[in-house]
Design an enzyme around this catalytic site. Structure first.
Site, mmCIF file in Angstrom:
data_model
loop_
_atom_site.group_PDB
_atom_site.id
_atom_site.type_symbol
_atom_site.label_atom_id
_atom_site.label_comp_id
_atom_site.label_asym_id
_atom_site.label_seq_id
_atom_site.Cartn_x
_atom_site.Cartn_y
_atom_site.Cartn_z
ATOM 1 N N GLU A 41 0.908 -1.086 -0.202
ATOM 2 C CA GLU A 41 -0.181 -0.022 -0.411
ATOM 3 C C GLU A 41 1.188 1.605 -0.031
ATOM 4 O O GLU A 41 2.162 1.120 0.716
ATOM 5 C CB GLU A 41 -0.908 -0.040 1.041
ATOM 6 C CG GLU A 41 -1.675 1.406 0.925
ATOM 7 C CD GLU A 41 -2.967 0.615 3.091
ATOM 8 O OE1 GLU A 41 -3.481 2.112 2.568
ATOM 9 O OE2 GLU A 41 -2.271 0.653 3.461
ATOM 10 N N LYS A 110 -9.846 3.263 -2.433
ATOM 11 C CA LYS A 110 -9.580 2.377 -0.994
ATOM 12 C C LYS A 110 -11.557 2.951 -0.197
ATOM 13 O O LYS A 110 -11.352 3.974 -0.345
ATOM 14 C CB LYS A 110 -8.810 3.679 -0.324
ATOM 15 C CG LYS A 110 -8.328 2.089 1.547
ATOM 16 C CD LYS A 110 -7.272 2.856 2.538
ATOM 17 C CE LYS A 110 -7.251 1.432 3.701
ATOM 18 N NZ LYS A 110 -6.275 2.047 4.830
ATOM 19 N N CYS A 144 -5.622 -2.552 2.813
ATOM 20 C CA CYS A 144 -5.816 -2.617 4.412
ATOM 21 C C CYS A 144 -6.753 -2.680 5.640
ATOM 22 O O CYS A 144 -7.182 -4.134 5.490
ATOM 23 C CB CYS A 144 -4.523 -1.214 4.364
ATOM 24 S SG CYS A 144 -3.504 -1.730 5.724
#
Length: 264
Positions: A41, A110, A144
């Site tokens: 990431e 995200k 994540c």
């Protein structure tokens, strides 16, 4: 398929250094037979969120050209981890996926922003899922903190994903959660989970890798070291169908029973 997981020590607020390091590793793993490469990431800038105005990749243009060229040159699929981007007047944490012909397959912002690292103060959340095909593989990609939302990963599995890719900057202080949640997501969704974490430090956090490849039955096929590292693991995706046949979780679901609860 031979999967290369590249566990980088991401340099804080130093895009030039990070682009150079990614290029070096992709060239290396391709020479060793990798067919698909996975990055961590925010590998371009790390969490230099206060400096995004001059560091973030505008419209992702540099990253897209960079990954496309590497994919085409070395004939590898690339799950491009994620990078900080600027789109319009907003900043995002964006994943780009490229085929081994250099074509953009998917783009994902995200969806769940992590307050403990101030993402919500600087970034805008995405609103789209991320299911895509690489060759014969149907896959999903999340980032994540998305890992902590099982319904989001299940939605990708229900849409056909047989492998879930998850790049991260997951701090050492919560690394036990990382291991347990990754195995849980693999077992409950009966799919492969390929998760690549970063190493090294930023001004506020320490990261210790522990990237993982987990099979649908929950078996850990590989765990990364604490430091910058890479591995090339041969993954047999046909195992997904075998596991789903043995325990027919998807056939036994009762979505009409669940939906009223999700509406609350």
């Amino acid at each position: 398929m031979k999967i290369a997981c590249i566990q980088l020590d991401v340099a804080f607020a130093e895009p030039e250094k990070n682009f150079s390091n990614v290029q070096k590793y992709i060239k290396k793993v391709a020479s060793e037979g990798a067919e698909l490469v996975v990055l961590p990431e925010m590998w371009n800038t790390a969490y230099a969120l206060t400096e995004l105005e001059h560091l973030a990749d505008v419209e992702g243009q540099r990253t897209k050209e960079f990954l496309s060229e590497l994919a085409r040159t070395y004939h590898v699929h690339i799950v491009g981890g994620s990078v900080s981007t600027k789109k319009g007047d907003s900043f995002y944490n964006t994943m780009y996926i490229y085929s081994n012909e250099g074509e953009l397959v998917s783009e994902y912002d995200k969806a769940h922003l992590f307050r403990l690292m101030d993402e919500h103060l600087y970034l805008k959340a995405g609103n789209q899922s991320n299911v895509f095909s690489l060759g014969s593989i149907q896959a999903g990609g999340v980032i994540c903190y998305d890992l902590r939302f099982p319904e989001w990963l299940r939605a990708h599995a229900l849409a056909g994903a047989k492998v879930l890719f998850l790049p991260a900057q997951w701090p050492e202080t919560r690394i036990d959660h990382w291991r347990i949640l990754l195995q849980a997501r693999a077992i409950e969704n009966q799919c492969f989970v390929i998760a690549v974490n970063r190493t090294g430090n930023d001004p506020n956090n320490q990261f210790n890798g522990q990237s993982m490849i987990i099979a649908p039955w929950g078996k850990v096929l590989w765990t990364g070291a604490d430091d910058e590292d890479y591995a090339i693991i041969d993954v047999d995706f046909s195992e997904v169908e075998e596991v789903r046949t043995r325990i027919p979780v998807y056939e036994d679901r009762r979505p009409l029973l669940y939906e009223p609860l999700f509406e609350k």
